[in-house]
Scaffold this motif. Structure first.
Motif, PDB file in Angstrom:
ATOM      1  N   VAL A  32     -10.439 -55.188 125.348  1.00 55.38           N
ATOM      2  CA  VAL A  32     -11.069 -54.560 124.184  1.00 55.38           C
ATOM      3  C   VAL A  32     -10.185 -54.732 122.947  1.00 55.38           C
ATOM      4  O   VAL A  32     -10.685 -55.019 121.859  1.00 55.38           O
ATOM      5  N   THR A  33      -8.878 -54.594 123.115  1.00 53.16           N
ATOM      6  CA  THR A  33      -7.953 -54.824 121.989  1.00 53.16           C
ATOM      7  C   THR A  33      -8.122 -56.246 121.452  1.00 53.16           C
ATOM      8  O   THR A  33      -8.239 -56.453 120.241  1.00 53.16           O
ATOM      9  N   GLU A  34      -8.151 -57.230 122.347  1.00 50.04           N
ATOM     10  CA  GLU A  34      -8.306 -58.631 121.934  1.00 50.04           C
ATOM     11  C   GLU A  34      -9.669 -58.867 121.286  1.00 50.04           C
ATOM     12  O   GLU A  34      -9.776 -59.623 120.316  1.00 50.04           O
ATOM     13  N   HIS A  35     -10.703 -58.217 121.810  1.00 54.50           N
ATOM     14  CA  HIS A  35     -12.054 -58.368 121.258  1.00 54.50           C
ATOM     15  C   HIS A  35     -12.096 -57.890 119.797  1.00 54.50           C
ATOM     16  O   HIS A  35     -12.650 -58.570 118.930  1.00 54.50           O
ATOM     17  N   VAL A  46      -4.057 -52.887 115.501  1.00 53.02           N
ATOM     18  CA  VAL A  46      -5.073 -52.319 116.390  1.00 53.02           C
ATOM     19  C   VAL A  46      -4.585 -52.369 117.841  1.00 53.02           C
ATOM     20  O   VAL A  46      -4.029 -53.364 118.289  1.00 53.02           O
ATOM     21  N   ASN A  47      -4.763 -51.254 118.525  1.00 52.28           N
ATOM     22  CA  ASN A  47      -4.449 -51.162 119.948  1.00 52.28           C
ATOM     23  C   ASN A  47      -5.481 -50.248 120.581  1.00 52.28           C
ATOM     24  O   ASN A  47      -5.825 -49.207 120.030  1.00 52.28           O
ATOM     25  N   LEU A  57      -8.803 -45.793 120.227  1.00 50.21           N
ATOM     26  CA  LEU A  57      -8.330 -46.727 119.211  1.00 50.21           C
ATOM     27  C   LEU A  57      -7.126 -46.159 118.484  1.00 50.21           C
ATOM     28  O   LEU A  57      -7.078 -44.973 118.185  1.00 50.21           O
ATOM     29  N   GLU A  58      -6.171 -47.048 118.179  1.00 48.53           N
ATOM     30  CA  GLU A  58      -5.017 -46.705 117.362  1.00 48.53           C
ATOM     31  C   GLU A  58      -4.798 -47.811 116.355  1.00 48.53           C
ATOM     32  O   GLU A  58      -5.131 -48.966 116.603  1.00 48.53           O
ATOM     33  N   GLY A  59      -4.219 -47.460 115.215  1.00 52.22           N
ATOM     34  CA  GLY A  59      -3.921 -48.424 114.174  1.00 52.22           C
ATOM     35  C   GLY A  59      -4.133 -47.807 112.803  1.00 52.22           C
ATOM     36  O   GLY A  59      -4.258 -46.596 112.665  1.00 52.22           O
ATOM     37  N   SER A  60      -4.189 -48.667 111.802  1.00 58.64           N
ATOM     38  CA  SER A  60      -4.421 -48.237 110.425  1.00 58.64           C
ATOM     39  C   SER A  60      -5.592 -49.030 109.865  1.00 58.64           C
ATOM     40  O   SER A  60      -5.520 -50.250 109.763  1.00 58.64           O
ATOM     41  N   SER A  65     -15.251 -47.912 106.566  1.00 51.38           N
ATOM     42  CA  SER A  65     -16.148 -48.969 107.023  1.00 51.38           C
ATOM     43  C   SER A  65     -15.479 -49.848 108.082  1.00 51.38           C
ATOM     44  O   SER A  65     -16.091 -50.201 109.085  1.00 51.38           O
ATOM     45  N   ALA A  66     -14.219 -50.200 107.860  1.00 52.33           N
ATOM     46  CA  ALA A  66     -13.481 -51.024 108.825  1.00 52.33           C
ATOM     47  C   ALA A  66     -13.366 -50.301 110.158  1.00 52.33           C
ATOM     48  O   ALA A  66     -13.566 -50.899 111.225  1.00 52.33           O
ATOM     49  N   LEU A  67     -13.049 -49.011 110.115  1.00 53.69           N
ATOM     50  CA  LEU A  67     -12.936 -48.235 111.354  1.00 53.69           C
ATOM     51  C   LEU A  67     -14.287 -48.109 112.046  1.00 53.69           C
ATOM     52  O   LEU A  67     -14.377 -48.254 113.266  1.00 53.69           O
ATOM     53  N   GLU A  68     -15.340 -47.854 111.288  1.00 53.15           N
ATOM     54  CA  GLU A  68     -16.674 -47.751 111.877  1.00 53.15           C
ATOM     55  C   GLU A  68     -17.047 -49.042 112.600  1.00 53.15           C
ATOM     56  O   GLU A  68     -17.611 -49.019 113.699  1.00 53.15           O
ATOM     57  N   LYS A  69     -16.720 -50.169 112.006  1.00 58.95           N
ATOM     58  CA  LYS A  69     -17.015 -51.457 112.642  1.00 58.95           C
ATOM     59  C   LYS A  69     -16.213 -51.615 113.927  1.00 58.95           C
ATOM     60  O   LYS A  69     -16.742 -52.075 114.941  1.00 58.95           O
TER      61      LYS A  69
END
Length: 154
Positions: A32-35, A46-47, A57-60, A65-69
């Motif tokens: 899922v991380t790679e996807h 992203v991790n 999900l983790e990251g910044s 919108s980016a997070l929703e995607k």
């Protein structure tokens, strides 16, 4: 409907539909991380960890919108029943969309019909495709249960 609990909380999905990218749960976190990283919508570092069908999900994220995607990318994978996003910081301070900005594809739906219903004009389906390019790879291949974002205004 995409349900959200709390500030960024938990987003529920139908676990037995979507693209199959892993066979065993011990492969899921990496897959899922790679996807998400492959078509990254704007989430740095992203991790994803997957446990019992829940993708955390983790990251910044550069924007809500980016997070929703990223949430939709993870949740529309077979074997994922929920996505937890409270480990992601939204850098520009925006908040996630409300449930009314997401849509669950129903049997018989077409993007044209969805655009006609929500925007009054079927040709606006192209904006739906653009807003979901990480989730909708082929506009002719949507499936019941798939969740997408509907842009607020067109």
């Amino acid at each position: 409907m995409l349900k959200k609990e709390g500030k960024m909380g938990l987003f529920d999905f139908v676990g037995n539909i979507g693209k199959k990218i892993f066979n065993r749960e011990d492969e899921a976190s990496k897959a899922v991380t790679e996807h998400i990283a492959e078509d990254n919508p704007g989430v740095e570092n992203v991790n994803v960890t997957v446990e019992n069908g829940v993708a955390k999900l983790e990251g910044s994220a550069k924007s809500a919108s980016a997070l929703e995607k990223a949430i939709l990318m993870a949740g529309n994978i077979a074997g994922i029943t929920s996505v937890k996003a409270d480990g992601v910081n939204i850098l520009n301070g925006e908040v996630l969309a409300g449930d009314d900005e997401f849509y669950v594809i129903q049997k018989g739906d077409t993007l044209w019909a969805i655009a006609e219903k929500h925007y009054g004009n079927g040709i606006k389906y192209k904006a739906i495709v653009e807003a979901n390019k990480e989730v909708i790879k082929d506009e002719n291949k949507i499936f019941p249960g798939q969740k997408i974002r509907l842009p607020k205004s067109l």
